[in-house]
Design an enzyme around this catalytic site. Sequence first.
Site, mmCIF file in Angstrom:
data_model
loop_
_atom_site.group_PDB
_atom_site.id
_atom_site.type_symbol
_atom_site.label_atom_id
_atom_site.label_comp_id
_atom_site.label_asym_id
_atom_site.label_seq_id
_atom_site.Cartn_x
_atom_site.Cartn_y
_atom_site.Cartn_z
ATOM 1 N N SER A 73 28.671 -34.242 17.438
ATOM 2 C CA SER A 73 28.501 -32.870 17.957
ATOM 3 C C SER A 73 27.795 -31.996 16.934
ATOM 4 O O SER A 73 26.912 -31.198 17.286
ATOM 5 C CB SER A 73 29.862 -32.243 18.281
ATOM 6 O OG SER A 73 30.529 -32.999 19.257
ATOM 7 N N ASN A 152 26.764 -41.222 28.098
ATOM 8 C CA ASN A 152 28.128 -41.652 27.793
ATOM 9 C C ASN A 152 28.984 -41.875 29.028
ATOM 10 O O ASN A 152 29.989 -42.568 28.954
ATOM 11 C CB ASN A 152 28.795 -40.631 26.866
ATOM 12 C CG ASN A 152 28.585 -39.198 27.310
ATOM 13 O OD1 ASN A 152 27.457 -38.769 27.543
ATOM 14 N ND2 ASN A 152 29.656 -38.464 27.446
ATOM 15 N N GLN A 180 25.655 -42.922 21.753
ATOM 16 C CA GLN A 180 26.093 -44.103 22.521
ATOM 17 C C GLN A 180 25.148 -45.292 22.348
ATOM 18 O O GLN A 180 25.518 -46.425 22.648
ATOM 19 C CB GLN A 180 26.188 -43.769 24.018
ATOM 20 C CG GLN A 180 27.288 -42.779 24.369
ATOM 21 C CD GLN A 180 28.692 -43.370 24.250
ATOM 22 O OE1 GLN A 180 28.884 -44.583 24.321
ATOM 23 N NE2 GLN A 180 29.675 -42.510 24.073
ATOM 24 N N HIS A 202 32.460 -42.814 14.829
ATOM 25 C CA HIS A 202 33.630 -43.332 15.571
ATOM 26 C C HIS A 202 33.292 -43.965 16.909
ATOM 27 O O HIS A 202 34.178 -44.385 17.644
ATOM 28 C CB HIS A 202 34.691 -42.232 15.742
ATOM 29 C CG HIS A 202 34.335 -41.172 16.742
ATOM 30 N ND1 HIS A 202 35.014 -41.026 17.925
ATOM 31 C CD2 HIS A 202 33.382 -40.220 16.733
ATOM 32 C CE1 HIS A 202 34.498 -40.005 18.596
ATOM 33 N NE2 HIS A 202 33.504 -39.510 17.894
ATOM 34 N N THR A 238 31.015 -30.508 -0.539
ATOM 35 C CA THR A 238 31.286 -31.807 -1.153
ATOM 36 C C THR A 238 31.358 -32.885 -0.080
ATOM 37 O O THR A 238 32.025 -32.720 0.939
ATOM 38 C CB THR A 238 32.598 -31.731 -1.960
ATOM 39 O OG1 THR A 238 32.456 -30.692 -2.922
ATOM 40 C CG2 THR A 238 32.886 -33.047 -2.660
ATOM 41 N N CYS A 326 35.854 -34.846 26.921
ATOM 42 C CA CYS A 326 35.841 -33.392 26.806
ATOM 43 C C CYS A 326 36.172 -32.710 28.120
ATOM 44 O O CYS A 326 36.617 -31.569 28.138
ATOM 45 C CB CYS A 326 34.467 -32.926 26.357
ATOM 46 S SG CYS A 326 33.680 -34.077 25.275
#
Length: 394
Positions: A73, A152, A180, A202, A238, A326
């Site tokens: 995103s 997706n 995807q 992920h 960082t 979502c």
Amino acid sequence: MNKVVYMDYAATTYVKPEVLEEMMPYFTEKFGNPSSFYSISRDTKMAIDLGRDRVAKALGCESSEVYFTGGGSEADNWALKGIAFAHKKKGNHIITTKIEHHAVLHACEYLEKHGFEVTYLDVDSEGFINLEDLKNAITDKTILVSIMFANNEIGTIQPIKEIGQICKERKVLFHTDAVQAVGNVHINVKELNIDLLSLAGHKIYGPKGIGALYIRKGVRIDNLVHGGGQERARRAGTENVPAIVGLGKAIELATSSIDEHAERLEKLRDKLIDGLLKVPYSRLNGPRGKNRLAGNANIIFEFIEGESILLMLDFEGVCASSGSACTSGSLDPSHVLLAIGCKHEIAHGSLRLSLGDGTTEEDVDYVINAVPPIIQRLRDMSPLWEDHLKKGAK
Ligand SMILES: *Cc1c(COP(=O)(O)O)cnc(C)c1O
């Protein structure tokens, strides 16, 4: 323990043991800040470099063209807003499609509030854009085209090379959300004429909260996070070193076995689709064959209301989805299904099953057997089905 069949790999994947193993030292002994000077910091700096090299190799670009982000995103948002604001003197027009992920669609809505104009291209009944529509939509005010690589929800893989070619000829930047597609399709950003590409860890057996944006050398884009000099000062803060290490390993694994991976999943997918389509009044969303993501099945069962099918599948230990993660919890039908021409009441009865590396043929058989009685029970309770039977009896 009861049986659990996970068929929601498009929502997220587990982290592969090899990936976790490479990440582990960077939580503990190798904790130095990569921007510091001493030798334990050099270890973490080198780990980031390796992660970047691995992403670059997977995409066919230079390491200096890869920027780490906090996920898919974030990469999408950066691409859209960063390009829009950096090029607003040239023009204010953006082209995308009606079936993008919300990360793209909602970023576009935000830009519309800030003076940009967005064209949302239609798709056909299988989810493909029309290349002529794209050509006709480009004006001298167009600064960016953002079209997802693979959808997706319904698995449609767009003609990315042709889209890239059109954008190149018309001198318009081309961004693609490839979250995807990575690991399922061979990607070379140079051959495909892609200027910006988003990916996420992920969805490819890496950790959550890490992604990357490929930005072709020479493309002007606003910086995302102002602060220190990390990510060439374009996204300060960082670095998430363990996650970068994990993303690098995950993308290396995912892209080293695309053909075997796809071939295995396509067989399972087609068995699943054919098995489920034996249910009366069912239909496949999205295309058949090579232009569909290898692990994606999306089926509509008519005369069913709401998301009750997911609840009943959960009861049988099957993890599935009705569209994108979502939108679940909201009662709006999927924007993707509406865009391919499904009617509101029908779009509710959709089921997305997405397969992955952990999926076995036994899992597929289990789901093929679990679904039909659930559909029957739900239809027996459904006024839509009752109406249908009455009409048939007339
Ligand atoms: C999952 C997904 C995203 C969002 O990625 P996150 O890492 O969850 O932010 C964006 N686009 C597509 C196509 C996705 O499938």
